[in-house]
Design a protein around this motif. Structure first.
Motif, PDB file in Angstrom:
ATOM      1  N   GLY A  72     -11.824   0.792  10.437  1.00 62.88           N
ATOM      2  CA  GLY A  72     -10.523   1.368  10.092  1.00 62.88           C
ATOM      3  C   GLY A  72      -9.980   0.808   8.793  1.00 62.88           C
ATOM      4  N   PHE A  73     -10.086  -0.521   8.632  1.00 62.03           N
ATOM      5  CA  PHE A  73      -9.639  -1.135   7.376  1.00 62.03           C
ATOM      6  C   PHE A  73     -10.470  -0.644   6.200  1.00 62.03           C
ATOM      7  CE2 PHE A  73      -7.795  -4.788   9.891  1.00 62.03           C
ATOM      8  CZ  PHE A  73      -6.483  -4.413   9.637  1.00 62.03           C
ATOM      9  N   PHE A  74     -11.758  -0.504   6.402  1.00 59.71           N
ATOM     10  CA  PHE A  74     -12.646  -0.005   5.350  1.00 59.71           C
ATOM     11  C   PHE A  74     -12.238   1.405   4.925  1.00 59.71           C
ATOM     12  CE2 PHE A  74     -16.704   2.049   4.088  1.00 59.71           C
ATOM     13  CZ  PHE A  74     -16.965   1.278   2.971  1.00 59.71           C
ATOM     14  N   LEU A  75     -11.981   2.265   5.904  1.00 55.56           N
ATOM     15  CA  LEU A  75     -11.572   3.637   5.580  1.00 55.56           C
ATOM     16  C   LEU A  75     -10.211   3.658   4.890  1.00 55.56           C
ATOM     17  CD1 LEU A  75     -12.756   5.575   8.750  1.00 55.56           C
ATOM     18  CD2 LEU A  75     -13.733   5.644   6.456  1.00 55.56           C
ATOM     19  N   LEU A  76      -9.292   2.791   5.322  1.00 50.35           N
ATOM     20  CA  LEU A  76      -7.992   2.734   4.656  1.00 50.35           C
ATOM     21  C   LEU A  76      -8.121   2.263   3.213  1.00 50.35           C
ATOM     22  CD1 LEU A  76      -5.656   1.316   7.443  1.00 50.35           C
ATOM     23  CD2 LEU A  76      -5.566   3.586   6.399  1.00 50.35           C
ATOM     24  N   GLN A  77      -9.003   1.309   2.946  1.00 48.12           N
ATOM     25  CA  GLN A  77      -9.207   0.842   1.566  1.00 48.12           C
ATOM     26  C   GLN A  77      -9.798   1.949   0.695  1.00 48.12           C
ATOM     27  OE1 GLN A  77      -8.298  -1.636  -0.178  1.00 48.12           O
ATOM     28  NE2 GLN A  77      -7.407  -2.846   1.467  1.00 48.12           N
ATOM     29  N   ILE A  78     -10.753   2.680   1.254  1.00 48.78           N
ATOM     30  CA  ILE A  78     -11.332   3.800   0.485  1.00 48.78           C
ATOM     31  C   ILE A  78     -10.265   4.841   0.188  1.00 48.78           C
ATOM     32  CG2 ILE A  78     -12.910   5.767   0.664  1.00 48.78           C
ATOM     33  CD1 ILE A  78     -14.864   3.934   2.109  1.00 48.78           C
ATOM     34  N   ALA A  79      -9.430   5.164   1.200  1.00 49.37           N
ATOM     35  CA  ALA A  79      -8.372   6.158   0.999  1.00 49.37           C
ATOM     36  C   ALA A  79      -7.346   5.661  -0.018  1.00 49.37           C
ATOM     37  CB  ALA A  79      -7.691   6.470   2.332  1.00 49.37           C
ATOM     38  N   ASN A  80      -7.073   4.360  -0.003  1.00 50.74           N
ATOM     39  CA  ASN A  80      -6.122   3.796  -0.969  1.00 50.74           C
ATOM     40  C   ASN A  80      -6.680   3.857  -2.389  1.00 50.74           C
ATOM     41  OD1 ASN A  80      -3.827   2.416  -1.938  1.00 50.74           O
ATOM     42  ND2 ASN A  80      -4.870   0.454  -1.736  1.00 50.74           N
ATOM     43  N   HIS A  81      -7.947   3.484  -2.574  1.00 51.14           N
ATOM     44  CA  HIS A  81      -8.539   3.471  -3.913  1.00 51.14           C
ATOM     45  C   HIS A  81      -8.774   4.870  -4.469  1.00 51.14           C
ATOM     46  CE1 HIS A  81      -9.057  -0.790  -4.578  1.00 51.14           C
ATOM     47  NE2 HIS A  81      -9.480  -0.916  -3.321  1.00 51.14           N
ATOM     48  N   THR A  82      -9.006   5.836  -3.616  1.00 50.01           N
ATOM     49  CA  THR A  82      -9.215   7.196  -4.104  1.00 50.01           C
ATOM     50  C   THR A  82      -7.906   7.952  -4.291  1.00 50.01           C
ATOM     51  OG1 THR A  82      -9.578   7.968  -1.833  1.00 50.01           O
ATOM     52  CG2 THR A  82     -11.530   7.420  -3.134  1.00 50.01           C
ATOM     53  N   GLY A  83      -6.780   7.352  -3.854  1.00 50.35           N
ATOM     54  CA  GLY A  83      -5.486   7.972  -4.090  1.00 50.35           C
ATOM     55  C   GLY A  83      -4.976   8.841  -2.962  1.00 50.35           C
ATOM     56  N   TYR A  84      -5.660   8.894  -1.842  1.00 55.30           N
ATOM     57  CA  TYR A  84      -5.180   9.712  -0.721  1.00 55.30           C
ATOM     58  C   TYR A  84      -3.922   9.123  -0.091  1.00 55.30           C
ATOM     59  CZ  TYR A  84      -9.338  12.615  -0.733  1.00 55.30           C
ATOM     60  OH  TYR A  84     -10.320  13.494  -1.079  1.00 55.30           O
ATOM     61  N   ILE A  85      -3.830   7.798  -0.100  1.00 60.35           N
ATOM     62  CA  ILE A  85      -2.632   7.150   0.435  1.00 60.35           C
ATOM     63  C   ILE A  85      -2.135   6.116  -0.563  1.00 60.35           C
ATOM     64  CG2 ILE A  85      -3.245   7.444   2.868  1.00 60.35           C
ATOM     65  CD1 ILE A  85      -4.129   4.536   2.928  1.00 60.35           C
ATOM     66  N   LYS A  86      -0.848   5.854  -0.524  1.00 64.03           N
ATOM     67  CA  LYS A  86      -0.232   4.812  -1.345  1.00 64.03           C
ATOM     68  C   LYS A  86       0.455   3.838  -0.407  1.00 64.03           C
ATOM     69  CE  LYS A  86      -0.915   5.961  -5.625  1.00 64.03           C
ATOM     70  NZ  LYS A  86      -1.732   5.121  -6.467  1.00 64.03           N
ATOM     71  N   VAL A  87       0.256   2.544  -0.651  1.00 65.04           N
ATOM     72  CA  VAL A  87       0.853   1.506   0.177  1.00 65.04           C
ATOM     73  C   VAL A  87       2.083   0.957  -0.529  1.00 65.04           C
ATOM     74  CG1 VAL A  87       0.476  -0.726   1.286  1.00 65.04           C
ATOM     75  CG2 VAL A  87      -1.392   0.920   1.161  1.00 65.04           C
ATOM     76  N   ASP A  88       3.206   0.939   0.179  1.00 66.63           N
ATOM     77  CA  ASP A  88       4.443   0.354  -0.354  1.00 66.63           C
ATOM     78  C   ASP A  88       4.416  -1.135   0.008  1.00 66.63           C
ATOM     79  OD1 ASP A  88       6.937  -0.305  -1.216  1.00 66.63           O
ATOM     80  OD2 ASP A  88       8.014   1.076   0.117  1.00 66.63           O
ATOM     81  N   TRP A  89       3.905  -1.969  -0.933  1.00 70.54           N
ATOM     82  CA  TRP A  89       3.694  -3.382  -0.652  1.00 70.54           C
ATOM     83  C   TRP A  89       4.999  -4.146  -0.472  1.00 70.54           C
ATOM     84  CZ3 TRP A  89      -0.658  -4.629   1.316  1.00 70.54           C
ATOM     85  CH2 TRP A  89      -1.812  -3.934   0.958  1.00 70.54           C
ATOM     86  N   LYS A  90       6.078  -3.692  -1.110  1.00 71.58           N
ATOM     87  CA  LYS A  90       7.369  -4.351  -0.896  1.00 71.58           C
ATOM     88  C   LYS A  90       7.852  -4.144   0.535  1.00 71.58           C
ATOM     89  CE  LYS A  90       9.082  -4.393  -5.603  1.00 71.58           C
ATOM     90  NZ  LYS A  90       8.815  -5.769  -5.887  1.00 71.58           N
ATOM     91  N   LEU A  91       7.640  -2.966   1.066  1.00 71.33           N
ATOM     92  CA  LEU A  91       8.007  -2.694   2.452  1.00 71.33           C
ATOM     93  C   LEU A  91       7.154  -3.529   3.416  1.00 71.33           C
ATOM     94  CD1 LEU A  91       9.668  -0.975   4.457  1.00 71.33           C
ATOM     95  CD2 LEU A  91       7.825   0.707   4.359  1.00 71.33           C
ATOM     96  N   VAL A  92       5.864  -3.639   3.118  1.00 70.99           N
ATOM     97  CA  VAL A  92       4.972  -4.452   3.944  1.00 70.99           C
ATOM     98  C   VAL A  92       5.423  -5.907   3.934  1.00 70.99           C
ATOM     99  CG1 VAL A  92       2.613  -5.334   4.163  1.00 70.99           C
ATOM    100  CG2 VAL A  92       2.984  -2.916   3.681  1.00 70.99           C
ATOM    101  N   GLU A  93       5.750  -6.423   2.742  1.00 68.17           N
ATOM    102  CA  GLU A  93       6.187  -7.815   2.625  1.00 68.17           C
ATOM    103  C   GLU A  93       7.486  -8.047   3.386  1.00 68.17           C
ATOM    104  OE1 GLU A  93       7.179 -11.109  -0.859  1.00 68.17           O
ATOM    105  OE2 GLU A  93       6.640  -9.056  -1.410  1.00 68.17           O
ATOM    106  N   ARG A  94       8.418  -7.097   3.294  1.00 71.02           N
ATOM    107  CA  ARG A  94       9.687  -7.235   4.016  1.00 71.02           C
ATOM    108  C   ARG A  94       9.465  -7.250   5.531  1.00 71.02           C
ATOM    109  NH1 ARG A  94      12.955  -2.399   3.137  1.00 71.02           N
ATOM    110  NH2 ARG A  94      12.350  -1.822   5.226  1.00 71.02           N
ATOM    111  N   ASP A  95       8.599  -6.381   6.023  1.00 72.04           N
ATOM    112  CA  ASP A  95       8.314  -6.333   7.456  1.00 72.04           C
ATOM    113  C   ASP A  95       7.595  -7.594   7.941  1.00 72.04           C
ATOM    114  OD1 ASP A  95       9.561  -3.912   7.686  1.00 72.04           O
ATOM    115  OD2 ASP A  95       7.697  -2.737   7.652  1.00 72.04           O
ATOM    116  N   VAL A  96       6.695  -8.120   7.115  1.00 73.26           N
ATOM    117  CA  VAL A  96       5.994  -9.353   7.484  1.00 73.26           C
ATOM    118  C   VAL A  96       6.975 -10.516   7.548  1.00 73.26           C
ATOM    119  CG1 VAL A  96       4.314 -11.052   6.656  1.00 73.26           C
ATOM    120  CG2 VAL A  96       3.721  -8.636   6.682  1.00 73.26           C
ATOM    121  N   ASN A  97       7.889 -10.602   6.586  1.00 71.49           N
ATOM    122  CA  ASN A  97       8.896 -11.668   6.602  1.00 71.49           C
ATOM    123  C   ASN A  97       9.811 -11.543   7.820  1.00 71.49           C
ATOM    124  OD1 ASN A  97       7.977 -12.937   4.303  1.00 71.49           O
ATOM    125  ND2 ASN A  97       9.276 -11.718   2.941  1.00 71.49           N
TER     126      ASN A  97
END
Length: 147
Positions: A72-97
Motif C-alpha cells: 500500500g505504501f509503495f502504491l501511494l508513493q508511485i501515485a504521489n510521484h506520478t501526480g495522481y495524488i498530492k500530500v498536504d504535509w503541513k496537515l500531516v505534521e499538524r495531525d501527528v503533533n
C-alpha cells in the motif's frame, strides 16, 4: 409413617451457564488449575501444540499484513510521484503533533482503569496456577513463529 423424606435442591446448570461468559466456563476460578487435572507431560503437550498453532498463524498473518501495508505504501508513493495524488504535509505534521499531545496526556496518568486491572489480575492468577501449561505454550509459540 417411618419413611423419611429427603429434599434436594436442584441447580439448573443450563440456566446458570447462560449468564456466564464463555471464558468463565472454560477458565473459571472454581475449575482449578491444570496441574490438578493433568500430568506434566499432558500439560506440556497441550501448551506446546496450542502455542505452535498460534505462532504459526501469527507468522502467516503477520507476513500477509506486512505485505499489504508495504504494498500500500509503495502504491501511494508511485501515485504521489506520478501526480495522481498530492500530500498536504503541513496537515500531516499538524495531525501527528496532535496525536503526540494526546499520547502524552494519556500516558502521564499511568493508571489502569479498574476493569483492566481486574482482568490483568485474573490473567496473572491463571498464569501462576498453570505455569507448566503456560511454559509449553510459550515454547510452542516460538517454534510456530520460527517454522
Amino acid at each position: 409413617a417411618g419413611v423419611k423424606e429427603d429434599s434436594f435442591n436442584v441447580l439448573d446448570l443450563a440456566e446458570y451457564t447462560k449468564n456466564q461468559p464463555w471464558w468463565r466456563k472454560v477458565f473459571a476460578p472454581s475449575s482449578g488449575s491444570s496441574a490438578e487435572k493433568y500430568n506434566v507431560a499432558t500439560q506440556l503437550v497441550i501448551g506446546g501444540v496450542t502455542g505452535w498453532c498460534t505462532g504459526f498463524i501469527f507468522q502467516k498473518v503477520g507476513k500477509l499484513a506486512a505485505t499489504a501495508v508495504g504494498g500500500g505504501f509503495f502504491l501511494l508513493q508511485i501515485a504521489n510521484h506520478t501526480g495522481y495524488i498530492k500530500v498536504d504535509w503541513k496537515l500531516v505534521e499538524r495531525d501527528v503533533n496532535k496525536a503526540k499531545q494526546q499520547l502524552k496526556f494519556h500516558s502521564s496518568g499511568n493508571k489502569m482503569p479498574p476493569e483492566v486491572k481486574s482482568r490483568v489480575d485474573e490473567v496473572i492468577i491463571f498464569l501462576k496456577k498453570n505455569v507448566i501449561l503456560t511454559g509449553g505454550f510459550a515454547g510452542g509459540f516460538l517454534l510456530g513463529m520460527a517454522s
